[in-house]
Design an enzyme around this catalytic site. Sequence first.
Site, PDB file in Angstrom:
ATOM      1  N   LYS A  55       0.805  -1.220   0.000  1.00 30.27           N
ATOM      2  CA  LYS A  55       0.000   0.000   0.000  1.00 30.27           C
ATOM      3  C   LYS A  55       0.843   1.277   0.000  1.00 30.27           C
ATOM      4  O   LYS A  55       0.358   2.332  -0.441  1.00 30.27           O
ATOM      5  CB  LYS A  55      -0.937   0.008   1.206  1.00 30.27           C
ATOM      6  N   SER A  81      -8.828  -0.102   6.449  1.00 32.03           N
ATOM      7  CA  SER A  81      -8.823  -1.072   7.542  1.00 32.03           C
ATOM      8  C   SER A  81      -7.458  -1.173   8.189  1.00 32.03           C
ATOM      9  O   SER A  81      -7.297  -1.843   9.194  1.00 32.03           O
ATOM     10  CB  SER A  81      -9.243  -2.450   7.022  1.00 32.03           C
ATOM     11  N   GLU A 213      -9.590 -14.141  -3.796  1.00 31.41           N
ATOM     12  CA  GLU A 213     -10.409 -13.492  -2.773  1.00 31.41           C
ATOM     13  C   GLU A 213     -10.672 -14.463  -1.627  1.00 31.41           C
ATOM     14  O   GLU A 213     -10.636 -15.683  -1.820  1.00 31.41           O
ATOM     15  CB  GLU A 213     -11.779 -13.101  -3.336  1.00 31.41           C
ATOM     16  N   GLY A 217     -15.780 -13.309   1.022  1.00 35.09           N
ATOM     17  CA  GLY A 217     -15.841 -11.975   0.426  1.00 35.09           C
ATOM     18  C   GLY A 217     -15.570 -12.004  -1.065  1.00 35.09           C
ATOM     19  O   GLY A 217     -14.616 -11.402  -1.548  1.00 35.09           O
ATOM     20  N   ASP A 219     -16.898 -10.648  -3.721  1.00 31.55           N
ATOM     21  CA  ASP A 219     -17.626  -9.620  -4.467  1.00 31.55           C
ATOM     22  C   ASP A 219     -17.102  -9.443  -5.885  1.00 31.55           C
ATOM     23  O   ASP A 219     -17.881  -9.204  -6.816  1.00 31.55           O
ATOM     24  CB  ASP A 219     -17.583  -8.276  -3.721  1.00 31.55           C
ATOM     25  N   SER A 313       1.160  -9.614  -0.120  1.00 34.24           N
ATOM     26  CA  SER A 313       0.815  -8.194  -0.103  1.00 34.24           C
ATOM     27  C   SER A 313       1.166  -7.451   1.175  1.00 34.24           C
ATOM     28  O   SER A 313       1.314  -6.231   1.155  1.00 34.24           O
ATOM     29  CB  SER A 313      -0.671  -8.013  -0.409  1.00 34.24           C
TER      30      SER A 313
END
Length: 329
Positions: A55, A81, A213, A217, A219, A313
């Site tokens: 990030k 988060s 995923e 979750g 989506d 990640s």
Amino acid sequence: MTGLAIGIEDVRAAAARLEGVAHRTPVLTSATADAMTGARLFFKPENLQRMGAFKFRGAYNALAKLKAEPRPPRGVVAFSSGNHAQAVALAGRLLGLETVIVMPSDAPLIKRQATEGYGGEVVAYDRYTEDREAIGRKIAEERGLVLIPPFDHADVMAGQGTAALELLQDVMAMPDAGGLDLLFVCVGGGGLISGSAVVAAALQPGCRVIGVEPAAGDDVRRSLAAGEIVSIPTPQTIADGAQTAAPGRLTFPVIRALVDQVITVEDAALVEAMRFFAGRMKLVVEPTGCLAAAGAFSGAIDIHGQRVGVILSGGNVDLGRFAELIGQG
């Protein structure tokens, strides 16, 4: 790729901004992982990145572009988060910008403490009953700040893509590797996988991009099946960085155009991957950070005999919680 939010030139520009600021994390291999899967795996450990996750790349790229404007804002507000929160706070400190972070009240303590340690002001909210975007927009309007979302932002997406850019460049430079056949990437809101897919399409068009995923979750998988963005209730999963309810307005078109497949893994598979990295590779990887690896290990995609890139990640997890999880079973 016409009409997509970012292209390879945006990722290359982000890489130039990040040079000398972000760590160029190494490419790691494991004979045990290769034997276990029958493939050659190349891990990109972004848990070793500044603030412990990929990030930082997107946050710094976005804030550095703002700072370079003729009349830069005094600061930014973000909602996250945890990892985007820390990334924005650290980038803001490095660039001299005020940072306010809207963060769920149940976010891992280590992430909140690090965010505050980097100089970010934390505003807590209930992720199950409150709208973090609405809170962020209100703060931005009241304080004259610029809103930097965690994934649905072109400069954030481009910055995240630099992790895959480095991975592909480094693997392609290896005399015996010959590039990648598959690239596994975790999927939350889609910032990392959209940037990664743009890179793979430009540098190695034959490389299949696989998103992973949490099963609770899915989506993005549902959205791809429906051909439009689908929203789900906030997922109940240990992968707190992937508790998104829907892919982004900017990320979803990139995923739909350039990602080959999205698969899911159960939380138990994330724990097994955490245990593998701790025991075999001496790496602390958080549950969300294990999504791509768990997908590669799962057998859902036939990787036998292939050259496989895997982005780890992040590694921001409370040590007590980490010990509790890997000690199970």
